[in-house]
Write a protein that holds these residues in place. Structure first.
Motif, PDB file in Angstrom:
ATOM      1  N   SER A 163      60.875  62.334  53.983  1.00 17.86           N
ATOM      2  CA  SER A 163      61.089  61.733  52.665  1.00 17.86           C
ATOM      3  C   SER A 163      61.028  62.786  51.567  1.00 17.86           C
ATOM      4  O   SER A 163      61.847  62.786  50.647  1.00 17.86           O
ATOM      5  CB  SER A 163      60.040  60.640  52.412  1.00 17.86           C
ATOM      6  OG  SER A 163      60.238  60.026  51.163  1.00 17.86           O
ATOM      7  N   VAL A 164      60.071  63.706  51.672  1.00 14.89           N
ATOM      8  CA  VAL A 164      59.951  64.783  50.673  1.00 14.89           C
ATOM      9  C   VAL A 164      61.184  65.687  50.700  1.00 14.89           C
ATOM     10  O   VAL A 164      61.726  66.060  49.652  1.00 14.89           O
ATOM     11  CB  VAL A 164      58.671  65.605  50.932  1.00 14.89           C
ATOM     12  CG1 VAL A 164      58.583  66.783  49.983  1.00 14.89           C
ATOM     13  CG2 VAL A 164      57.438  64.737  50.786  1.00 14.89           C
ATOM     14  N   LEU A 165      61.646  66.042  51.903  1.00 14.86           N
ATOM     15  CA  LEU A 165      62.809  66.917  52.023  1.00 14.86           C
ATOM     16  C   LEU A 165      64.071  66.237  51.501  1.00 14.86           C
ATOM     17  O   LEU A 165      64.928  66.887  50.893  1.00 14.86           O
ATOM     18  CB  LEU A 165      62.997  67.336  53.484  1.00 14.86           C
ATOM     19  CG  LEU A 165      61.904  68.232  54.072  1.00 14.86           C
ATOM     20  CD1 LEU A 165      62.180  68.523  55.536  1.00 14.86           C
ATOM     21  CD2 LEU A 165      61.779  69.532  53.289  1.00 14.86           C
ATOM     22  N   CYS A 166      64.208  64.936  51.731  1.00 20.03           N
ATOM     23  CA  CYS A 166      65.370  64.213  51.205  1.00 20.03           C
ATOM     24  C   CYS A 166      65.340  64.168  49.686  1.00 20.03           C
ATOM     25  O   CYS A 166      66.392  64.287  49.036  1.00 20.03           O
ATOM     26  CB  CYS A 166      65.407  62.798  51.781  1.00 20.03           C
ATOM     27  SG  CYS A 166      65.850  62.705  53.528  1.00 20.03           S
TER      28      CYS A 166
ATOM     29  N   CYS B 248      54.946  72.799  52.088  1.00 25.78           N
ATOM     30  CA  CYS B 248      55.838  71.663  52.326  1.00 25.78           C
ATOM     31  C   CYS B 248      55.846  70.617  51.218  1.00 25.78           C
ATOM     32  O   CYS B 248      56.723  69.746  51.217  1.00 25.78           O
ATOM     33  CB  CYS B 248      55.482  70.992  53.649  1.00 25.78           C
ATOM     34  SG  CYS B 248      55.604  72.076  55.080  1.00 25.78           S
ATOM     35  N   THR B 249      54.881  70.651  50.314  1.00 25.34           N
ATOM     36  CA  THR B 249      54.851  69.668  49.226  1.00 25.34           C
ATOM     37  C   THR B 249      54.900  70.329  47.859  1.00 25.34           C
ATOM     38  O   THR B 249      55.732  69.962  47.019  1.00 25.34           O
ATOM     39  CB  THR B 249      53.602  68.776  49.324  1.00 25.34           C
ATOM     40  OG1 THR B 249      53.585  68.109  50.589  1.00 25.34           O
ATOM     41  CG2 THR B 249      53.581  67.744  48.207  1.00 25.34           C
ATOM     42  N   LEU B 250      54.019  71.298  47.618  1.00 23.93           N
ATOM     43  CA  LEU B 250      53.973  71.932  46.309  1.00 23.93           C
ATOM     44  C   LEU B 250      55.232  72.746  46.040  1.00 23.93           C
ATOM     45  O   LEU B 250      55.763  72.732  44.919  1.00 23.93           O
ATOM     46  CB  LEU B 250      52.732  72.830  46.202  1.00 23.93           C
ATOM     47  CG  LEU B 250      52.441  73.406  44.817  1.00 23.93           C
ATOM     48  CD1 LEU B 250      52.243  72.289  43.800  1.00 23.93           C
ATOM     49  CD2 LEU B 250      51.221  74.317  44.862  1.00 23.93           C
ATOM     50  N   THR B 251      55.718  73.445  47.060  1.00 21.16           N
ATOM     51  CA  THR B 251      56.941  74.228  46.875  1.00 21.16           C
ATOM     52  C   THR B 251      58.143  73.346  46.535  1.00 21.16           C
ATOM     53  O   THR B 251      58.864  73.624  45.572  1.00 21.16           O
ATOM     54  CB  THR B 251      57.228  75.076  48.128  1.00 21.16           C
ATOM     55  OG1 THR B 251      56.140  75.985  48.347  1.00 21.16           O
ATOM     56  CG2 THR B 251      58.511  75.866  47.965  1.00 21.16           C
ATOM     57  N   PRO B 252      58.404  72.248  47.291  1.00 26.89           N
ATOM     58  CA  PRO B 252      59.485  71.346  46.862  1.00 26.89           C
ATOM     59  C   PRO B 252      59.272  70.775  45.470  1.00 26.89           C
ATOM     60  O   PRO B 252      60.232  70.603  44.711  1.00 26.89           O
ATOM     61  CB  PRO B 252      59.458  70.242  47.920  1.00 26.89           C
ATOM     62  CG  PRO B 252      58.892  70.884  49.120  1.00 26.89           C
ATOM     63  CD  PRO B 252      57.868  71.845  48.606  1.00 26.89           C
TER      64      PRO B 252
ATOM     65  N   ALA C  74      58.010  62.456  37.868  1.00 25.68           N
ATOM     66  CA  ALA C  74      56.665  61.984  37.542  1.00 25.68           C
ATOM     67  C   ALA C  74      56.063  61.184  38.693  1.00 25.68           C
ATOM     68  O   ALA C  74      54.896  61.381  39.062  1.00 25.68           O
ATOM     69  CB  ALA C  74      56.707  61.137  36.268  1.00 25.68           C
ATOM     70  N   LEU C  75      56.854  60.295  39.288  1.00 26.14           N
ATOM     71  CA  LEU C  75      56.347  59.477  40.386  1.00 26.14           C
ATOM     72  C   LEU C  75      56.062  60.319  41.625  1.00 26.14           C
ATOM     73  O   LEU C  75      55.101  60.058  42.358  1.00 26.14           O
ATOM     74  CB  LEU C  75      57.349  58.367  40.715  1.00 26.14           C
ATOM     75  CG  LEU C  75      57.489  57.260  39.670  1.00 26.14           C
ATOM     76  CD1 LEU C  75      58.594  56.282  40.073  1.00 26.14           C
ATOM     77  CD2 LEU C  75      56.174  56.526  39.473  1.00 26.14           C
ATOM     78  N   PHE C  76      56.900  61.310  41.873  1.00 25.81           N
ATOM     79  CA  PHE C  76      56.666  62.199  43.012  1.00 25.81           C
ATOM     80  C   PHE C  76      55.319  62.913  42.869  1.00 25.81           C
ATOM     81  O   PHE C  76      54.519  62.957  43.804  1.00 25.81           O
ATOM     82  CB  PHE C  76      57.802  63.209  43.110  1.00 25.81           C
ATOM     83  CG  PHE C  76      57.660  64.179  44.251  1.00 25.81           C
ATOM     84  CD1 PHE C  76      58.058  63.830  45.523  1.00 25.81           C
ATOM     85  CD2 PHE C  76      57.132  65.443  44.044  1.00 25.81           C
ATOM     86  CE1 PHE C  76      57.922  64.714  46.577  1.00 25.81           C
ATOM     87  CE2 PHE C  76      57.003  66.342  45.083  1.00 25.81           C
ATOM     88  CZ  PHE C  76      57.393  65.971  46.364  1.00 25.81           C
ATOM     89  N   ALA C  77      55.070  63.463  41.683  1.00 26.54           N
ATOM     90  CA  ALA C  77      53.813  64.180  41.449  1.00 26.54           C
ATOM     91  C   ALA C  77      52.614  63.237  41.497  1.00 26.54           C
ATOM     92  O   ALA C  77      51.597  63.539  42.131  1.00 26.54           O
ATOM     93  CB  ALA C  77      53.875  64.896  40.101  1.00 26.54           C
TER      94      ALA C  77
ATOM     95  N   ALA D  21      53.012  54.749  48.760  1.00 27.54           N
ATOM     96  CA  ALA D  21      53.660  53.930  47.730  1.00 27.54           C
ATOM     97  C   ALA D  21      54.894  54.613  47.156  1.00 27.54           C
ATOM     98  O   ALA D  21      55.804  53.942  46.662  1.00 27.54           O
ATOM     99  CB  ALA D  21      52.664  53.620  46.606  1.00 27.54           C
ATOM    100  N   ASN D  22      54.942  55.947  47.238  1.00 29.48           N
ATOM    101  CA  ASN D  22      56.123  56.661  46.758  1.00 29.48           C
ATOM    102  C   ASN D  22      57.379  56.212  47.500  1.00 29.48           C
ATOM    103  O   ASN D  22      58.461  56.117  46.912  1.00 29.48           O
ATOM    104  CB  ASN D  22      55.920  58.163  46.918  1.00 29.48           C
ATOM    105  CG  ASN D  22      57.082  58.968  46.391  1.00 29.48           C
ATOM    106  OD1 ASN D  22      57.838  59.567  47.153  1.00 29.48           O
ATOM    107  ND2 ASN D  22      57.243  58.996  45.086  1.00 29.48           N
TER     108      ASN D  22
END
Length: 338
Positions: free
Chosen positions: A97-100, A181-185, A238-241, A274-275
Protein backbone atom coordinates in the motif's frame (compact mmCIF):
# COMPACT_ATOMS: atom_id res chain seq x y z
CA UNK A 1 -10.09 -11.28 38.28
CA UNK A 2 -8.42 -8.10 39.55
CA UNK A 3 -8.93 -4.58 38.23
CA UNK A 4 -5.76 -4.71 36.11
CA UNK A 5 -6.85 -7.88 34.27
CA UNK A 6 -10.29 -6.40 33.73
CA UNK A 7 -8.81 -3.26 32.16
CA UNK A 8 -6.61 -5.38 29.89
CA UNK A 9 -9.62 -7.41 28.72
CA UNK A 10 -11.58 -4.22 27.98
CA UNK A 11 -8.63 -2.78 26.06
CA UNK A 12 -8.24 -5.94 23.98
CA UNK A 13 -11.97 -6.05 23.24
CA UNK A 14 -12.05 -2.41 22.11
CA UNK A 15 -8.95 -2.90 19.97
CA UNK A 16 -10.47 -5.98 18.31
CA UNK A 17 -13.76 -4.21 17.58
CA UNK A 18 -11.95 -1.21 16.11
CA UNK A 19 -9.85 -3.47 13.89
CA UNK A 20 -12.95 -5.35 12.70
CA UNK A 21 -14.66 -2.05 11.83
CA UNK A 22 -11.59 -0.84 9.93
CA UNK A 23 -11.35 -4.18 8.10
CA UNK A 24 -14.99 -3.96 6.98
CA UNK A 25 -14.48 -0.37 5.77
CA UNK A 26 -11.30 -1.39 3.91
CA UNK A 27 -13.04 -4.25 2.11
CA UNK A 28 -16.23 -2.39 1.21
CA UNK A 29 -14.61 0.89 0.19
CA UNK A 30 -11.84 -0.57 -1.92
CA UNK A 31 -14.12 -3.18 -3.49
CA UNK A 32 -16.38 -0.34 -4.68
CA UNK A 33 -13.40 1.46 -6.19
CA UNK A 34 -12.26 -1.63 -8.11
CA UNK A 35 -15.82 -2.36 -9.26
CA UNK A 36 -16.41 1.20 -10.47
CA UNK A 37 -13.15 1.30 -12.44
CA UNK A 38 -13.53 -2.18 -13.85
CA UNK A 39 -17.12 -1.70 -15.00
CA UNK A 40 -16.30 1.59 -16.74
CA UNK A 41 -13.15 0.16 -18.37
CA UNK A 42 -11.09 2.97 -16.85
CA UNK A 43 -8.51 0.37 -15.83
CA UNK A 44 -7.03 0.81 -19.31
CA UNK A 45 -5.77 4.29 -18.34
CA UNK A 46 -2.31 4.55 -16.73
CA UNK A 47 -3.14 6.55 -13.60
CA UNK A 48 -6.26 4.53 -12.84
CA UNK A 49 -4.30 1.29 -13.14
CA UNK A 50 -2.16 2.41 -10.19
CA UNK A 51 -5.26 3.40 -8.24
CA UNK A 52 -6.70 -0.08 -8.83
CA UNK A 53 -3.45 -1.60 -7.57
CA UNK A 54 -3.66 0.55 -4.46
CA UNK A 55 -7.30 -0.40 -3.93
CA UNK A 56 -6.49 -4.11 -4.25
CA UNK A 57 -3.63 -3.75 -1.74
CA UNK A 58 -5.87 -1.87 0.68
CA UNK A 59 -8.64 -4.44 0.21
CA UNK A 60 -6.18 -7.19 1.19
CA UNK A 61 -5.12 -5.15 4.21
CA UNK A 62 -8.71 -5.37 5.42
CA UNK A 63 -9.32 -8.96 4.29
CA UNK A 64 -5.98 -10.52 5.28
CA UNK A 65 -3.53 -8.21 7.09
CA UNK A 66 -5.89 -6.96 9.82
CA UNK A 67 -7.19 -10.45 10.78
CA UNK A 68 -3.61 -11.73 10.88
CA UNK A 69 -2.50 -8.69 12.92
CA UNK A 70 -5.17 -9.51 15.48
CA UNK A 71 -4.00 -13.14 15.59
CA UNK A 72 -0.34 -12.22 16.17
CA UNK A 73 -1.35 -10.11 19.15
CA UNK A 74 -1.07 -13.14 21.40
CA UNK A 75 -4.31 -14.87 20.35
CA UNK A 76 -2.96 -18.22 19.05
CA UNK A 77 -0.14 -20.65 19.74
CA UNK A 78 2.17 -21.39 16.81
CA UNK A 79 5.76 -22.34 16.13
CA UNK A 80 8.34 -19.59 15.85
CA UNK A 81 8.67 -19.77 12.09
CA UNK A 82 4.89 -19.89 11.54
CA UNK A 83 4.47 -16.82 13.69
CA UNK A 84 7.33 -15.13 11.85
CA UNK A 85 5.78 -15.93 8.45
CA UNK A 86 2.37 -14.55 9.48
CA UNK A 87 4.02 -11.38 10.75
CA UNK A 88 5.89 -10.95 7.46
CA UNK A 89 2.63 -11.29 5.52
CA UNK A 90 1.19 -8.45 7.61
CA UNK A 91 4.21 -6.31 6.76
CA UNK A 92 3.96 -7.27 3.07
CA UNK A 93 0.37 -6.17 2.55
CA UNK A 94 0.82 -2.87 4.36
CA UNK A 95 4.10 -2.18 2.55
CA UNK A 96 2.50 -2.72 -0.88
CA UNK A 97 0.00 0.00 0.00
CA UNK A 98 2.84 2.41 0.84
CA UNK A 99 4.66 1.63 -2.42
CA UNK A 100 1.48 2.13 -4.46
CA UNK A 101 0.96 5.51 -2.80
CA UNK A 102 4.48 6.49 -3.77
CA UNK A 103 3.99 5.26 -7.35
CA UNK A 104 0.87 7.41 -7.70
CA UNK A 105 2.78 10.43 -6.39
CA UNK A 106 5.54 9.85 -8.95
CA UNK A 107 2.93 9.39 -11.68
CA UNK A 108 1.28 12.72 -10.89
CA UNK A 109 4.66 14.46 -10.68
CA UNK A 110 5.68 13.17 -14.12
CA UNK A 111 2.33 14.17 -15.58
CA UNK A 112 3.00 17.79 -14.64
CA UNK A 113 6.78 18.05 -15.01
CA UNK A 114 7.19 16.10 -18.28
CA UNK A 115 3.79 16.11 -19.99
CA UNK A 116 5.01 15.25 -23.50
CA UNK A 117 7.21 12.39 -22.31
CA UNK A 118 4.39 11.20 -20.03
CA UNK A 119 1.83 11.11 -22.84
CA UNK A 120 4.23 9.26 -25.13
CA UNK A 121 5.70 6.79 -22.63
CA UNK A 122 3.27 6.13 -19.78
CA UNK A 123 0.80 3.73 -21.33
CA UNK A 124 -1.46 1.29 -19.53
CA UNK A 125 1.10 -1.49 -20.13
CA UNK A 126 3.76 0.69 -18.51
CA UNK A 127 1.48 1.30 -15.52
CA UNK A 128 0.74 -2.43 -15.23
CA UNK A 129 4.49 -3.00 -15.03
CA UNK A 130 4.88 -0.35 -12.33
CA UNK A 131 2.01 -1.81 -10.31
CA UNK A 132 3.49 -5.31 -10.59
CA UNK A 133 6.90 -3.94 -9.55
CA UNK A 134 5.35 -2.51 -6.38
CA UNK A 135 4.10 -5.95 -5.40
CA UNK A 136 7.29 -7.79 -6.38
CA UNK A 137 9.60 -5.27 -4.75
CA UNK A 138 7.65 -5.47 -1.48
CA UNK A 139 8.28 -9.22 -1.13
CA UNK A 140 12.04 -9.17 -0.33
CA UNK A 141 11.61 -6.05 1.80
CA UNK A 142 8.89 -7.56 3.97
CA UNK A 143 10.27 -11.11 4.17
CA UNK A 144 13.77 -10.02 5.23
CA UNK A 145 13.06 -11.28 8.80
CA UNK A 146 12.61 -14.78 7.35
CA UNK A 147 16.23 -14.61 6.14
CA UNK A 148 17.58 -14.04 9.64
CA UNK A 149 16.90 -10.42 10.68
CA UNK A 150 14.41 -11.34 13.40
CA UNK A 151 14.13 -11.44 17.18
CA UNK A 152 15.48 -15.01 17.28
CA UNK A 153 13.87 -18.22 18.46
CA UNK A 154 15.86 -18.49 21.68
CA UNK A 155 13.27 -16.61 23.72
CA UNK A 156 10.29 -18.18 21.94
CA UNK A 157 9.02 -21.41 23.49
CA UNK A 158 6.28 -23.71 22.11
CA UNK A 159 4.01 -22.67 24.98
CA UNK A 160 4.19 -18.96 24.03
CA UNK A 161 1.41 -17.29 22.12
CA UNK A 162 2.31 -15.84 18.75
CA UNK A 163 3.13 -12.16 19.18
CA UNK A 164 4.43 -9.86 16.46
CA UNK A 165 6.92 -8.10 18.72
CA UNK A 166 8.38 -11.44 19.92
CA UNK A 167 9.47 -12.54 16.46
CA UNK A 168 10.11 -9.29 14.55
CA UNK A 169 13.25 -7.41 15.57
CA UNK A 170 12.82 -3.81 16.68
CA UNK A 171 16.02 -2.97 14.82
CA UNK A 172 14.37 -4.20 11.61
CA UNK A 173 11.17 -2.27 12.34
CA UNK A 174 12.98 1.00 13.10
CA UNK A 175 16.03 1.10 10.84
CA UNK A 176 14.72 -0.85 7.86
CA UNK A 177 10.91 -0.77 7.85
CA UNK A 178 10.60 2.80 9.18
CA UNK A 179 13.65 4.72 7.97
CA UNK A 180 13.94 3.00 4.59
CA UNK A 181 10.48 1.69 3.69
CA UNK A 182 8.21 4.33 5.25
CA UNK A 183 10.10 7.53 6.03
CA UNK A 184 11.93 7.56 2.71
CA UNK A 185 8.71 7.24 0.65
CA UNK A 186 7.16 9.93 2.86
CA UNK A 187 10.03 12.31 2.13
CA UNK A 188 9.86 11.49 -1.57
CA UNK A 189 6.13 12.17 -1.59
CA UNK A 190 6.70 15.45 0.25
CA UNK A 191 9.25 16.64 -2.32
CA UNK A 192 7.10 15.59 -5.27
CA UNK A 193 3.96 17.16 -3.87
CA UNK A 194 5.86 20.34 -3.00
CA UNK A 195 6.86 20.63 -6.64
CA UNK A 196 3.27 20.01 -7.72
CA UNK A 197 1.99 22.70 -5.36
CA UNK A 198 4.58 25.20 -6.60
CA UNK A 199 3.78 24.39 -10.21
CA UNK A 200 0.05 24.81 -9.69
CA UNK A 201 0.50 27.99 -7.66
CA UNK A 202 2.55 29.56 -10.42
CA UNK A 203 -0.05 28.64 -13.02
CA UNK A 204 -2.98 29.80 -10.92
CA UNK A 205 -1.36 33.10 -10.00
CA UNK A 206 -3.18 35.94 -11.69
CA UNK A 207 -0.96 38.62 -13.18
CA UNK A 208 -2.04 42.20 -13.86
CA UNK A 209 -3.83 42.41 -17.19
CA UNK A 210 -3.78 38.63 -17.57
CA UNK A 211 -6.43 37.40 -15.20
CA UNK A 212 -8.27 34.15 -15.34
CA UNK A 213 -11.03 35.77 -17.40
CA UNK A 214 -8.52 36.49 -20.21
CA UNK A 215 -7.19 32.93 -20.37
CA UNK A 216 -8.35 30.46 -23.03
CA UNK A 217 -11.26 28.32 -21.96
CA UNK A 218 -9.27 25.08 -22.09
CA UNK A 219 -6.45 26.57 -20.04
CA UNK A 220 -8.88 27.88 -17.45
CA UNK A 221 -10.52 24.45 -17.17
CA UNK A 222 -7.12 22.80 -16.83
CA UNK A 223 -6.14 25.15 -14.01
CA UNK A 224 -9.36 24.49 -12.13
CA UNK A 225 -8.77 20.74 -12.36
CA UNK A 226 -5.21 21.14 -11.12
CA UNK A 227 -6.45 23.24 -8.21
CA UNK A 228 -8.81 20.43 -7.19
CA UNK A 229 -5.96 17.96 -7.53
CA UNK A 230 -3.77 20.09 -5.25
CA UNK A 231 -6.30 19.93 -2.42
CA UNK A 232 -6.48 16.13 -2.77
CA UNK A 233 -2.69 15.83 -2.70
CA UNK A 234 -2.50 17.87 0.50
CA UNK A 235 -5.05 15.58 2.12
CA UNK A 236 -3.22 12.46 0.92
CA UNK A 237 0.10 13.59 2.36
CA UNK A 238 -1.42 14.63 5.69
CA UNK A 239 -3.36 11.38 6.12
CA UNK A 240 -0.34 9.29 5.16
CA UNK A 241 1.81 10.98 7.81
CA UNK A 242 -0.89 10.96 10.49
CA UNK A 243 -1.66 7.29 9.90
CA UNK A 244 1.82 5.79 9.77
CA UNK A 245 4.12 7.96 11.88
CA UNK A 246 2.54 7.22 15.31
CA UNK A 247 3.18 3.47 15.05
CA UNK A 248 6.77 3.94 13.94
CA UNK A 249 7.35 6.54 16.64
CA UNK A 250 6.13 3.96 19.18
CA UNK A 251 8.65 1.48 17.76
CA UNK A 252 11.44 4.05 18.12
CA UNK A 253 10.44 4.79 21.71
CA UNK A 254 10.32 1.09 22.48
CA UNK A 255 13.78 0.53 20.95
CA UNK A 256 15.61 3.52 22.41
CA UNK A 257 13.74 4.14 25.69
CA UNK A 258 11.65 0.99 26.26
CA UNK A 259 8.73 3.09 27.51
CA UNK A 260 6.01 2.48 24.93
CA UNK A 261 2.84 0.89 26.34
CA UNK A 262 0.69 -1.78 24.72
CA UNK A 263 -2.29 0.54 24.40
CA UNK A 264 -0.08 3.01 22.51
CA UNK A 265 0.88 0.25 20.10
CA UNK A 266 -2.76 -0.70 19.61
CA UNK A 267 -3.64 2.90 18.74
CA UNK A 268 -0.70 3.13 16.33
CA UNK A 269 -1.58 -0.16 14.62
CA UNK A 270 -5.22 0.87 14.22
CA UNK A 271 -4.24 4.23 12.72
CA UNK A 272 -1.89 2.59 10.21
CA UNK A 273 -4.63 0.21 9.11
CA UNK A 274 -7.15 3.05 8.94
CA UNK A 275 -5.05 4.63 6.19
CA UNK A 276 -6.16 1.81 3.90
CA UNK A 277 -9.79 2.54 4.77
CA UNK A 278 -9.62 6.26 3.96
CA UNK A 279 -7.68 5.85 0.71
CA UNK A 280 -10.87 5.08 -1.27
CA UNK A 281 -12.31 8.39 -0.11
CA UNK A 282 -9.20 10.38 -1.01
CA UNK A 283 -8.29 8.67 -4.27
CA UNK A 284 -11.74 7.77 -5.55
CA UNK A 285 -14.51 9.96 -4.22
CA UNK A 286 -12.35 13.11 -4.40
CA UNK A 287 -11.68 12.43 -8.10
CA UNK A 288 -14.78 13.36 -10.06
CA UNK A 289 -14.28 10.84 -12.86
CA UNK A 290 -14.13 7.88 -10.49
CA UNK A 291 -16.94 9.28 -8.36
CA UNK A 292 -19.07 9.60 -11.49
CA UNK A 293 -18.23 6.02 -12.45
CA UNK A 294 -19.30 4.76 -9.02
CA UNK A 295 -22.57 6.72 -9.18
CA UNK A 296 -23.29 5.25 -12.62
CA UNK A 297 -22.69 1.75 -11.27
CA UNK A 298 -25.01 2.39 -8.33
CA UNK A 299 -27.77 3.85 -10.53
CA UNK A 300 -27.41 1.02 -13.02
CA UNK A 301 -27.85 -1.75 -10.47
CA UNK A 302 -30.66 -0.03 -8.58
CA UNK A 303 -32.47 0.63 -11.86
CA UNK A 304 -32.03 -2.96 -13.03
CA UNK A 305 -33.22 -4.29 -9.68
CA UNK A 306 -36.34 -2.12 -9.81
CA UNK A 307 -37.01 -3.13 -13.42
CA UNK A 308 -36.60 -6.82 -12.68
CA UNK A 309 -39.10 -6.60 -9.81
CA UNK A 310 -41.73 -4.28 -11.30
CA UNK A 311 -41.55 -4.81 -15.05
CA UNK A 312 -43.93 -7.09 -16.90
CA UNK A 313 -41.24 -7.91 -19.46
CA UNK A 314 -39.10 -10.98 -19.21
CA UNK A 315 -35.99 -11.08 -17.09
CA UNK A 316 -33.82 -11.53 -20.20
CA UNK A 317 -35.23 -8.32 -21.71
CA UNK A 318 -34.44 -6.42 -18.51
CA UNK A 319 -30.87 -7.75 -18.49
CA UNK A 320 -30.46 -6.77 -22.14
CA UNK A 321 -31.65 -3.24 -21.35
CA UNK A 322 -29.24 -3.00 -18.41
CA UNK A 323 -26.34 -4.21 -20.54
CA UNK A 324 -27.13 -1.60 -23.18
CA UNK A 325 -27.18 1.10 -20.50
CA UNK A 326 -23.88 -0.25 -19.17
CA UNK A 327 -22.25 0.05 -22.60
CA UNK A 328 -23.56 3.61 -23.00
CA UNK A 329 -22.26 4.71 -19.60
CA UNK A 330 -18.90 3.06 -20.25
CA UNK A 331 -18.51 4.84 -23.57
CA UNK A 332 -19.46 8.19 -22.06
CA UNK A 333 -16.96 7.67 -19.24
CA UNK A 334 -14.20 6.86 -21.73
CA UNK A 335 -15.02 9.98 -23.76
CA UNK A 336 -14.99 12.25 -20.69
CA UNK A 337 -11.70 10.93 -19.25
CA UNK A 338 -8.68 13.10 -19.93
Amino acid sequence: MNQSDSNIDIEITIYTLVEVLIAVCCCLGNAMVVLALWKTRSIQLPTYCLIVSLAVADFLVGAVAIPLAVLVDGRVKTSFHTCLFISCVVILLTLVSVLCLTAIAVDRYLRLSRPFWYKRTVTWRYSYSVAAACWLFAVPLSFTPMLGWNAGSANFTPSDNCMFIKVISLNYLVYFNFFLCTLTPLLVMTVLYAYVFCYIRENLREKPGNGAQNQPKNQSLYLRKEKQLASSLALVLALFALSWLPLHIMNCISLFANRATKIAFHIGISLSHANSAVNPVVYAFKIKKIKRAYINIWKRYTYCEAESQGSQTSKSDVMLSCNNMSETNDNMSEININ
